[in-house]
Structure formats: structure tokens, C-alpha cells
Scaffold this motif. Sequence first.
Motif, PDB file in Angstrom:
ATOM      1  N   GLY A 182      15.037 -39.193 -42.533  1.00 55.12           N
ATOM      2  CA  GLY A 182      14.930 -40.037 -41.347  1.00 55.12           C
ATOM      3  C   GLY A 182      16.223 -40.649 -40.870  1.00 55.12           C
ATOM      4  N   ASP A 183      17.364 -40.170 -41.391  1.00 56.49           N
ATOM      5  CA  ASP A 183      18.654 -40.705 -40.934  1.00 56.49           C
ATOM      6  C   ASP A 183      19.089 -39.932 -39.687  1.00 56.49           C
ATOM      7  N   MET A 184      18.562 -40.360 -38.548  1.00 59.60           N
ATOM      8  CA  MET A 184      18.810 -39.643 -37.296  1.00 59.60           C
ATOM      9  C   MET A 184      20.258 -39.773 -36.822  1.00 59.60           C
ATOM     10  N   THR A 185      20.911 -40.861 -37.186  1.00 59.77           N
ATOM     11  CA  THR A 185      22.322 -41.038 -36.806  1.00 59.77           C
ATOM     12  C   THR A 185      23.181 -39.992 -37.515  1.00 59.77           C
ATOM     13  N   ALA A 186      22.950 -39.824 -38.817  1.00 58.75           N
ATOM     14  CA  ALA A 186      23.703 -38.830 -39.586  1.00 58.75           C
ATOM     15  C   ALA A 186      23.376 -37.421 -39.111  1.00 58.75           C
ATOM     16  N   LEU A 187      22.094 -37.177 -38.806  1.00 60.40           N
ATOM     17  CA  LEU A 187      21.685 -35.851 -38.361  1.00 60.40           C
ATOM     18  C   LEU A 187      22.327 -35.512 -37.018  1.00 60.40           C
ATOM     19  N   SER A 188      22.283 -36.446 -36.089  1.00 53.06           N
ATOM     20  CA  SER A 188      22.866 -36.218 -34.768  1.00 53.06           C
ATOM     21  C   SER A 188      24.357 -35.898 -34.868  1.00 53.06           C
ATOM     22  N   ALA A 189      25.045 -36.552 -35.802  1.00 47.84           N
ATOM     23  CA  ALA A 189      26.482 -36.339 -35.969  1.00 47.84           C
ATOM     24  C   ALA A 189      26.802 -34.938 -36.471  1.00 47.84           C
ATOM     25  N   MET A 190      25.817 -34.271 -37.081  1.00 51.31           N
ATOM     26  CA  MET A 190      26.031 -32.911 -37.613  1.00 51.31           C
ATOM     27  C   MET A 190      25.866 -31.831 -36.552  1.00 51.31           C
ATOM     28  N   LEU A 191      25.214 -32.173 -35.439  1.00 50.84           N
ATOM     29  CA  LEU A 191      24.843 -31.165 -34.457  1.00 50.84           C
ATOM     30  C   LEU A 191      25.875 -31.039 -33.343  1.00 50.84           C
ATOM     31  N   SER A 192      26.080 -29.812 -32.878  1.00 58.26           N
ATOM     32  CA  SER A 192      26.934 -29.606 -31.713  1.00 58.26           C
ATOM     33  C   SER A 192      26.143 -29.996 -30.466  1.00 58.26           C
ATOM     34  N   ALA A 193      26.835 -30.247 -29.376  1.00 58.36           N
ATOM     35  CA  ALA A 193      26.175 -30.687 -28.145  1.00 58.36           C
ATOM     36  C   ALA A 193      25.208 -29.637 -27.616  1.00 58.36           C
ATOM     37  N   ASP A 194      25.544 -28.356 -27.833  1.00 55.82           N
ATOM     38  CA  ASP A 194      24.706 -27.273 -27.305  1.00 55.82           C
ATOM     39  C   ASP A 194      23.867 -26.604 -28.392  1.00 55.82           C
ATOM     40  N   VAL A 195      23.516 -27.361 -29.421  1.00 52.63           N
ATOM     41  CA  VAL A 195      22.722 -26.814 -30.531  1.00 52.63           C
ATOM     42  C   VAL A 195      21.395 -26.255 -30.011  1.00 52.63           C
ATOM     43  N   SER A 196      20.912 -25.191 -30.671  1.00 53.96           N
ATOM     44  CA  SER A 196      19.621 -24.600 -30.306  1.00 53.96           C
ATOM     45  C   SER A 196      18.692 -24.620 -31.516  1.00 53.96           C
ATOM     46  N   LEU A 197      17.391 -24.671 -31.238  1.00 51.93           N
ATOM     47  CA  LEU A 197      16.383 -24.665 -32.297  1.00 51.93           C
ATOM     48  C   LEU A 197      15.422 -23.505 -32.056  1.00 51.93           C
ATOM     49  N   HIS A 198      15.314 -22.622 -33.049  1.00 51.56           N
ATOM     50  CA  HIS A 198      14.440 -21.455 -32.991  1.00 51.56           C
ATOM     51  C   HIS A 198      13.395 -21.627 -34.095  1.00 51.56           C
ATOM     52  N   SER A 199      12.135 -21.692 -33.716  1.00 45.66           N
ATOM     53  CA  SER A 199      11.075 -21.935 -34.694  1.00 45.66           C
ATOM     54  C   SER A 199       9.990 -20.876 -34.552  1.00 45.66           C
ATOM     55  N   ASP A 200       9.758 -20.110 -35.612  1.00 46.62           N
ATOM     56  CA  ASP A 200       8.811 -18.988 -35.589  1.00 46.62           C
ATOM     57  C   ASP A 200       7.593 -19.323 -36.436  1.00 46.62           C
ATOM     58  N   GLY A 201       6.463 -19.588 -35.739  1.00 49.61           N
ATOM     59  CA  GLY A 201       5.200 -19.814 -36.432  1.00 49.61           C
ATOM     60  C   GLY A 201       4.246 -18.657 -36.249  1.00 49.61           C
ATOM     61  N   GLY A 202       4.569 -17.778 -35.282  1.00 44.04           N
ATOM     62  CA  GLY A 202       3.759 -16.588 -35.040  1.00 44.04           C
ATOM     63  C   GLY A 202       2.309 -16.876 -34.688  1.00 44.04           C
ATOM     64  N   GLY A 203       2.025 -18.114 -34.249  1.00 46.68           N
ATOM     65  CA  GLY A 203       0.642 -18.469 -33.943  1.00 46.68           C
ATOM     66  C   GLY A 203      -0.176 -18.799 -35.175  1.00 46.68           C
ATOM     67  N   LYS A 204       0.455 -18.730 -36.354  1.00 36.85           N
ATOM     68  CA  LYS A 204      -0.269 -18.972 -37.615  1.00 36.85           C
ATOM     69  C   LYS A 204      -0.104 -20.420 -38.117  1.00 36.85           C
ATOM     70  N   ARG A 205       1.032 -21.041 -37.758  1.00 36.31           N
ATOM     71  CA  ARG A 205       1.301 -22.430 -38.135  1.00 36.31           C
ATOM     72  C   ARG A 205       1.982 -23.120 -36.958  1.00 36.31           C
ATOM     73  N   PRO A 206       1.877 -24.443 -36.863  1.00 33.61           N
ATOM     74  CA  PRO A 206       2.501 -25.158 -35.749  1.00 33.61           C
ATOM     75  C   PRO A 206       4.012 -24.904 -35.692  1.00 33.61           C
ATOM     76  N   ALA A 207       4.506 -24.622 -34.486  1.00 31.75           N
ATOM     77  CA  ALA A 207       5.928 -24.389 -34.256  1.00 31.75           C
ATOM     78  C   ALA A 207       6.176 -24.493 -32.760  1.00 31.75           C
ATOM     79  N   ALA A 208       7.420 -24.749 -32.381  1.00 32.30           N
ATOM     80  CA  ALA A 208       7.759 -24.812 -30.956  1.00 32.30           C
ATOM     81  C   ALA A 208       7.492 -23.454 -30.315  1.00 32.30           C
ATOM     82  N   LEU A 209       6.868 -23.459 -29.156  1.00 34.87           N
ATOM     83  CA  LEU A 209       6.507 -22.211 -28.487  1.00 34.87           C
ATOM     84  C   LEU A 209       7.629 -21.668 -27.614  1.00 34.87           C
TER      85      LEU A 209
END
Length: 285
Positions: A182-209
Amino acid sequence: MESVGHEDAAASFAPLRPKLMRVAYRMLGSVADAEDMVQEAFIRWMRADRTEVREPEAFLRRTITRLCLDQLKSARKKRETYIGPWLPDPVVEEQEEEDVTLPLMLALERLSPLERAAFLLHDVFGLEFEEVAASVGREPAACRQLATRARAHVREARSRFQVDRKRGLEIAQAFLAASRGGDMTALSAMLSADVSLHSDGGGKRPAALRLLFGIDDVMKVQRSLVRFFEKGGWELVRVAMVNGLPGFITREADGELQTTALDIEDGKVTAIYVMRNPDKLKHLH
């Protein structure tokens, strides 16, 4: 005599199996499909007149390549109906450095099957174009053109400054601690401004669509996940290289495995790849 012949065939095939698996997986992006293709190649090896084969490895590489080219046609049709972003199956490499990282595998998806085969066989596995031609059933000059076109498409996906393995795993460990703690300040500092998130649930588990781009959207998702992580029930399996990228394997609160891989440039996380589809994680159990 028959059983002796089969024993000889199995003995000569066994040492080549890992190489064939590497070709098949990089062609298909699926561990299960690659295993099926390798098994089919073995069946064909058993049936072949092996006294006529001077170079078993070349013969089997041609066989596996052609099997994969056929398989890609049906795989692409399935991909069109896939729910949410598609990612290749996660492969955890314990020892050797990975020659095809996850971003490159995604770039290969945009190529035609023949371009993909020519690029992998020549640029990754180091075969001469004469051997590539024999494998894909085209002239050497045509294969050279296929590889050139493929190279232009995947150039940006090939890491120019791959992060040091030890440093990458340290960043992965820190990412895990910040995101799950839950340390969002530390996490944000690790990410680049144009970071991308790819999440594959295949419809079997919750994930970003859809794919998420930019630090604001990615951090919004991370903040929403914190309350689930705070409830506990998840555990770290291990920090590891996943598809050539630093990452980690976790067992989530639902009892299923999950892999997270991080693309890192200049010390910043530029992409996060999360595999949640249980069908693609079976081989890690």
C-alpha cells in the motif's frame, strides 16, 4: 526389431526436445500448444525412414516449424474472440538469459506466420537463410525479405539496454512490497510517466479488459487493488525472471497462481504484464 527401432528413435529425439520446445513456444506463445507440436514432431520422427535422415536436428526443426505454421492459422482465429488483452504463456527461466523477451513476443504477434518463422530462425536461432528456406518452404531470397520486414516491425521491442538481472529482481521485489503493502508514493516513484499495464485473465478471472496507458490510469488501478491485498490471503511464491523480464509469481487469495513481469528502462518500470488466466498458468504448478 520394431521396439529396438522405436527405442533408437526416442533416444535420438530426447536431447533435441528442449531445442524444439524453444522454437515451438516462440512461434506460438503457448506452452500447451508447443508441447503438442513437439509431440506431433516425435510421432513423425518415429514414422520416418531415419536411415535417410543425415541431420536429425535439421529434419526435426523443419518439421516443428511447419507444424507451427499450420497451428498459427487456427490460433489466430481463436485470438480474435479472446476476452481482454492477450499475453503469451509465462515461462520462468531459472538459468540462461532469455533471447526473446515478453515485449518482443507481443511484437511477433503482429507479424505474418512466415515473417515470424524467418525472423526467429535467422535472427534468434542463428540459422543461415538456406536452412530457413528449407524449413518454411520458400526460396532463400524470399526468406531474407521476410526477415527484413519482420526486423523493421519488431525493432522497437528489442531491448537495447537490458536491465542487469540482479538489479531487475531487486526492483521487482521493491515493486511487490510497495504495491502489496500500500505504499503508493514509493510505487508511483518506480513508474515511468508512460507506463502501461497489460492484464490477461482470458475471461476466467477478473482482469482489465483493455490495455491501460499512463501513470494516472495505472496508479488508479493499483490504488483500487490495495484494499484486496490488505485483506491478505496471498503469498509470494518466488521472485524470478518471467519471459526474460524481472518479476514474481504469487498465489492469490483465490488460491490461483499469478505472474507479474516488469519491463524496466533507466531504473523505471515502463510496462507491467500480469498473467491471471489459469489455463496459461497450469505448467507452473
